[in-house]
Write an enzyme that holds these catalytic residues in place. Structure first.
Site, PDB file in Angstrom:
ATOM      1  CG  ASP A   1       3.066   4.221  -4.327  1.00  0.00           C
ATOM      2  OD1 ASP A   1       3.041   5.345  -3.826  1.00  0.00           O
ATOM      3  OD2 ASP A   1       2.320   3.299  -3.981  1.00  0.00           O
TER       4      ASP A   1
ATOM      5  CG  HIS B   1      -4.140   0.553  -8.322  1.00  0.00           C
ATOM      6  ND1 HIS B   1      -5.467   0.546  -7.966  1.00  0.00           N
ATOM      7  CD2 HIS B   1      -3.511   1.369  -7.456  1.00  0.00           C
ATOM      8  CE1 HIS B   1      -5.625   1.346  -6.930  1.00  0.00           C
ATOM      9  NE2 HIS B   1      -4.451   1.846  -6.585  1.00  0.00           N
TER      10      HIS B   1
ATOM     11  CG  HIS C   1      -2.063   0.849   1.268  1.00  0.00           C
ATOM     12  ND1 HIS C   1      -2.403   1.678   0.241  1.00  0.00           N
ATOM     13  CD2 HIS C   1      -2.967   1.117   2.262  1.00  0.00           C
ATOM     14  CE1 HIS C   1      -3.457   2.409   0.583  1.00  0.00           C
ATOM     15  NE2 HIS C   1      -3.813   2.090   1.808  1.00  0.00           N
TER      16      HIS C   1
HETATM   17  N1  CMC Z   1       4.752  -7.128 -10.523  1.00  0.00           N
HETATM   18  C1  CMC Z   1       4.649  -8.322 -11.129  1.00  0.00           C
HETATM   19  N2  CMC Z   1       3.500  -9.007 -11.249  1.00  0.00           N
HETATM   20  C2  CMC Z   1       2.411  -8.439 -10.685  1.00  0.00           C
HETATM   21  C3  CMC Z   1       2.444  -7.201 -10.045  1.00  0.00           C
HETATM   22  C4  CMC Z   1       3.674  -6.532  -9.979  1.00  0.00           C
HETATM   23  N3  CMC Z   1       3.769  -5.341  -9.383  1.00  0.00           N
HETATM   24  N4  CMC Z   1       1.202  -6.879  -9.593  1.00  0.00           N
HETATM   25  C5  CMC Z   1       0.419  -7.908  -9.960  1.00  0.00           C
HETATM   26  N5  CMC Z   1       1.155  -8.840 -10.620  1.00  0.00           N
HETATM   27  C6  CMC Z   1       0.646 -10.078 -11.229  1.00  0.00           C
HETATM   28  C7  CMC Z   1       0.363 -11.142 -10.191  1.00  0.00           C
HETATM   29  O1  CMC Z   1       1.487 -11.947  -9.955  1.00  0.00           O
HETATM   30  C8  CMC Z   1      -0.762 -11.885 -10.850  1.00  0.00           C
HETATM   31  O2  CMC Z   1      -0.200 -12.703 -11.878  1.00  0.00           O
HETATM   32  P1  CMC Z   1      -0.774 -14.176 -12.141  1.00  0.00           P
HETATM   33  O3  CMC Z   1      -2.170 -13.942 -12.659  1.00  0.00           O
HETATM   34  O4  CMC Z   1       0.151 -14.771 -13.123  1.00  0.00           O
HETATM   35  O5  CMC Z   1      -0.754 -14.874 -10.811  1.00  0.00           O
HETATM   36  C9  CMC Z   1      -1.565 -10.799 -11.561  1.00  0.00           C
HETATM   37  O6  CMC Z   1      -0.608  -9.778 -11.838  1.00  0.00           O
HETATM   38  C10 CMC Z   1      -2.695 -10.217 -10.714  1.00  0.00           C
HETATM   39  O7  CMC Z   1      -2.142  -9.797  -9.449  1.00  0.00           O
HETATM   40  P2  CMC Z   1      -2.937  -9.735  -8.089  1.00  0.00           P
HETATM   41  O8  CMC Z   1      -1.982  -9.952  -6.977  1.00  0.00           O
HETATM   42  O9  CMC Z   1      -4.151 -10.611  -8.164  1.00  0.00           O
HETATM   43  O10 CMC Z   1      -3.443  -8.245  -8.091  1.00  0.00           O
HETATM   44  P3  CMC Z   1      -3.992  -7.462  -6.829  1.00  0.00           P
HETATM   45  O11 CMC Z   1      -5.104  -6.619  -7.318  1.00  0.00           O
HETATM   46  O12 CMC Z   1      -4.292  -8.364  -5.699  1.00  0.00           O
HETATM   47  O13 CMC Z   1      -2.757  -6.583  -6.386  1.00  0.00           O
HETATM   48  C11 CMC Z   1      -1.310  -4.776  -5.990  1.00  0.00           C
HETATM   49  C12 CMC Z   1      -2.704  -5.191  -6.494  1.00  0.00           C
HETATM   50  C13 CMC Z   1      -1.212  -3.249  -6.069  1.00  0.00           C
HETATM   51  C14 CMC Z   1      -1.180  -5.204  -4.530  1.00  0.00           C
HETATM   52  C15 CMC Z   1      -0.233  -5.448  -6.867  1.00  0.00           C
HETATM   53  O14 CMC Z   1      -0.349  -5.035  -8.207  1.00  0.00           O
HETATM   54  C16 CMC Z   1       1.168  -5.203  -6.346  1.00  0.00           C
HETATM   55  O15 CMC Z   1       1.652  -5.927  -5.475  1.00  0.00           O
HETATM   56  N6  CMC Z   1       1.886  -4.132  -6.886  1.00  0.00           N
HETATM   57  C17 CMC Z   1       3.164  -3.781  -6.366  1.00  0.00           C
HETATM   58  C18 CMC Z   1       2.996  -2.951  -5.105  1.00  0.00           C
HETATM   59  C19 CMC Z   1       2.548  -1.548  -5.420  1.00  0.00           C
HETATM   60  O16 CMC Z   1       3.053  -0.894  -6.323  1.00  0.00           O
HETATM   61  N7  CMC Z   1       1.600  -1.056  -4.599  1.00  0.00           N
HETATM   62  C20 CMC Z   1       1.118   0.311  -4.698  1.00  0.00           C
HETATM   63  C21 CMC Z   1      -0.314   0.361  -5.112  1.00  0.00           C
HETATM   64  S1  CMC Z   1      -0.768   2.051  -5.553  1.00  0.00           S
HETATM   65  C22 CMC Z   1      -0.833   2.852  -4.048  1.00  0.00           C
HETATM   66  C23 CMC Z   1      -2.091   2.602  -3.335  1.00  0.00           C
HETATM   67  O17 CMC Z   1      -3.160   3.010  -3.877  1.00  0.00           O
HETATM   68  O18 CMC Z   1      -2.008   2.006  -2.258  1.00  0.00           O
END
Ligand code: CMC
Length: 429
Positions: free
Chosen positions: A363, A307, A268
């Protein structure tokens, strides 16, 4: 016009139910009538991590993740970032409308009049170890504020609420600046309200008794825009935490300490810190392809990408990229920008990221700006928390005035053992 309802057939019983649809949603409680036996609990929805559950009606922030749209109270974020100021945006979020000249003047004076913190809180900050993370200090200090303002627990009193809002918005930059000064072993600078919100913050962080000290207006404006972009983002993890704790009628400081703790997590508000560490580790544009390959192999996530809500470019990332560009023109470039631009270029053209609709989020570029402004990496989540306080407070007020809300209490699907008898220690294997 089609009928605004859902017809559900329960194949276990052959029973048909008609469930009303409102705003493209069905009420989870309407499903409770679906049961096999009269004494069953009734049907629930299972939604770990709330991926498809609306927990409130809100008139604050509107996001269209498909089209990359973000609006506060209907105003596009691009217009606010260009024309408004953080304190005006905070007013907009909290009061629901843009202030007129007189309202804005009163608002600014109230917030800036509450920038001093109780000396005992300053002493308490002093007791943290020299290497304490500023976010840990901020979270604890917000919680501690409830002990200095005990009347804050009268959450149903509008005047009490209003005063805590001024206090929180006014004091957070001071706490953050004191935490920073403690880290670098320098005396605290007390607020100068006349400087304005972000310039005063930069002053409290930087001032070292120089005779000709001045806050650079470009730096104060860049930070102000950064604050506008971070001010609210509807029902994210920390805001939901604010609402969750607030629903128990806890005072706003306690609720906000919990919200700030949620923000601290690396998925986050901690992501901007993580992004900068990634860029530092990569080191140069030529090392980017190898790093991207490791991400694709699943060794790590590319921080600052992806995201839950935006499946296209995060509109805040586009604005921030421009702010970074403008700031570097006057303050000199940050060498990590080159690495970031190359990382973005490669990722946006790679099937792995395209197929998963992973785009830069806020970010990705915010850390680069924060570093250019002279902030150490561990201050980054603090710089997210200060402006997000405006959103947390707006959401908290909306919650308190929402007749449909009660203490938040999710359900579970119990999957543990059914009843079993206690086994004495000597008989356990
Ligand atoms: N790098 C590589 N792969 C990713 C990433 C990433 N940053 N984010 C998602 N994926 C992949 C994930 O491995 C999955 O792949 P597969 O379908 O093959 O298993 C697919 O994309 C879907 O991911 P998810 O985990 O189901 O997506 P989510 O909606 O649960 O996660 C997130 C959202 C923001 C937590 C995630 O994208 C992430 O960890 N990003 C990196 C951390 C980050 O930049 N966070 C800041 C968010 S913006 C600030 C805020 O509003 O808080």
């Amino acid at each position: 016009m089609s009928k605004q309802s859902l017809t559900i057939t329960d194949n276990r019983t052959g029973q048909i139910y008609e469930i009303p649809i409102e705003n493209d949603t069905v009420r989870a409680m309407d499903l409770r009538q679906i049961r096999v036996h009269p004494d069953d609990f009734g049907m629930m929805t299972y939604d770990p991590a709330y991926s498809n559950t609306a927990v409130c009606r809100s008139a604050i922030t509107d996001i269209d993740g498909e089209r990359g749209i973000l609006r506060y109270r209907g105003y596009p974020i691009e217009q606010l970032a260009e024309k408004s100021t953080f304190l005006e945006v905070a007013y907009l979020l909290i009061h629901g409308a843009l202030p007129n000249q007189a309202q804005l003047a009163v608002w600014i004076s109230r917030v800036m009049r509450h920038t001093y913190i109780h000396e005992n809180l300053a002493h308490a900050i002093n007791t943290f170890r020299y290497d304490a993370h500023p976010m840990g200090m901020l979270i604890s200090s917000i919680a501690a504020m409830s002990t200095f303002h005990p009347e804050a627990k009268n959450v149903d009193d509008p005047q009490v609420r209003e005063k805590q809002i001024w206090r929180i918005l006014g004091k957070l930059p001071t706490i953050a600046a004191f935490a920073y000064r403690l880290r670098i072993g320098r005396p605290y600078n007390y607020p100068i309200s006349a400087l304005g919100y972000t310039a005063n913050f930069l002053y409290m962080l930087d001032y070292m008794n120089e005779r000709d000290y001045e806050v650079r207006p470009e730096a104060a404006r860049a930070l102000d825009v950064l604050f506008i972009l971070h001010a609210d983002h509807e029902q994210n993890c920390s805001t939901s935490t604010m609402r969750m704790v607030g629903s128990s009628r806890a005072d706003p400081y306690s609720a906000m300490a919990a919200a700030a703790a949620a923000l601290y997590g690396p998925l986050h508000g901690g992501a901007n810190e993580a992004v900068l560490r990634v860029l530092q580790n990569i080191g140069s544009a030529s090392a980017v392809p190898a790093y991207v390959e490791r991400v694709k192999k699943g060794e790590m996530r590319l921080m600052g990408f992806g995201h839950r809500i935006y499946t296209s470019y995060d509109p805040r990332a586009a604005i921030i990229k421009k702010v970074a560009h403008d700031l570097f023109e006057v303050m000199g470039t940050n060498p990590l920008t080159e690495v970031a631009i190359e990382l973005e270029r490669i990722a946006l053209n790679d099937e792995f990221f395209i197929s998963r609709r992973l785009y830069p989020n806020i970010d990705f570029y915010s850390g680069i700006i924060m570093q250019a402004l002279g902030f150490p990496v561990d201050m980054f989540p603090v710089l997210f928390a200060i402006p997000r306080a405006a959103g947390w407070l707006a959401q908290w007020l909306e919650l308190l005035d929402d007749a449909e809300q009660r203490i938040a209490r999710p359900r579970q699907v119990y999957v543990g053992p059914s009843v079993r008898d206690y086994v004495r220690m000597a008989e356990r294997r």
